[in-house]
Scaffold this active site. Sequence first.
Site, short mmCIF file in Angstrom:
data_model
loop_
_atom_site.label_atom_id
_atom_site.label_comp_id
_atom_site.label_asym_id
_atom_site.label_seq_id
_atom_site.Cartn_x
_atom_site.Cartn_y
_atom_site.Cartn_z
N THR A 1 -5.85 -10.62 16.88
CA THR A 1 -5.24 -10.86 15.57
C THR A 1 -3.74 -11.04 15.77
O THR A 1 -3.19 -10.69 16.83
CB THR A 1 -5.48 -9.70 14.61
OG1 THR A 1 -4.71 -8.56 15.06
CG2 THR A 1 -6.95 -9.33 14.53
N TYR B 1 2.02 5.16 15.60
CA TYR B 1 0.78 4.41 15.44
C TYR B 1 -0.42 5.29 15.80
O TYR B 1 -1.39 5.39 15.05
CB TYR B 1 0.81 3.17 16.34
CG TYR B 1 -0.38 2.26 16.18
CD1 TYR B 1 -0.41 1.29 15.19
CD2 TYR B 1 -1.49 2.38 17.02
CE1 TYR B 1 -1.51 0.46 15.03
CE2 TYR B 1 -2.60 1.56 16.87
CZ TYR B 1 -2.60 0.59 15.88
OH TYR B 1 -3.70 -0.22 15.72
N VAL C 1 0.82 -1.21 0.00
CA VAL C 1 0.00 0.00 0.00
C VAL C 1 0.85 1.26 0.00
O VAL C 1 0.34 2.35 -0.31
CB VAL C 1 -0.99 0.03 1.19
CG1 VAL C 1 -2.01 -1.08 1.07
CG2 VAL C 1 -0.25 -0.02 2.53
N VAL D 1 -8.02 -6.26 19.37
CA VAL D 1 -8.65 -7.34 18.61
C VAL D 1 -7.68 -8.51 18.55
O VAL D 1 -6.47 -8.34 18.36
CB VAL D 1 -9.02 -6.88 17.19
CG1 VAL D 1 -9.72 -8.00 16.43
CG2 VAL D 1 -9.90 -5.64 17.24
#
Length: 277
Positions: A208, A173, A82, A206
Amino acid sequence: MTARPSGGALRGKVALITGAARGQGRAHALRLAADGADIIAVDLCEQIASVPYPLADAEDLAGTVKLVEETGSRIVARQADVRDQAALSAAMQAGLDELGRVDIVVANAGIAPMAAADGWHDVIDVNLTGVYHTIEAAIPAMIDQGDGGSIVLISSAAGLAGIGSHDAGAIGYAAAKHGLVGLMRVYANLLAPHSIRVNSVHPAGVDTPMINNDYVRGWLAELTAQTGAPPDMGNALPVQILQPEDIANAVAWLVSDAARYVTGITLPVDAGFINKR
């Protein structure tokens, strides 16, 4: 192959999803495919030097392809960074060539280098600039189609609150995730005349591979040692961590006609995390 329901809420639509090889990206792909959408799945499938935990690989992306095909939806999967506008646009075009259109964008690709001293530039480039590239790759086709559409930017609870540490990666972040709110609000206005809605989703933790790994656990332990107490990462509701499907459910609503007049909002899916701050 399992046939998808003929009355799927997203039948006939195509969704571009970045970071689709695993975690939240895979959950978004599977949920939207189950609702009838065909998928353009993009993932880097390579390691980034500043990221100390393993990123997704080509095998992960192939797993997403298999699972989406089992729903009865079509999928075009490409490896692309990206951060590279040309590569991302080429992946977008490959999807358009096969699937014919794009109606939905879920800009999900992201990294969390947190304690990495050299993490600032990479996390800004992936989590913020990469989202800008993703939107720009999709909107010409969405506008030309003239049918409107929906764009969802996957931010974070760290995009609504000043949480983090003194580490360059952690500050980057939070800055990137806050930056997505600005992108969302500008594009919501720019694209409204074309009936293209733009919103951001802000999850708490989350389960992940980006969060559930030895590196992040070590970083949190180090913060605890420095301050003498663990960082307050608790939610208001009695749940320690969310599942990717919880976020995908919210995204599925935002991109559906049930939310046809919802645009320009920051939607926390956080078990009350932000409300505690």
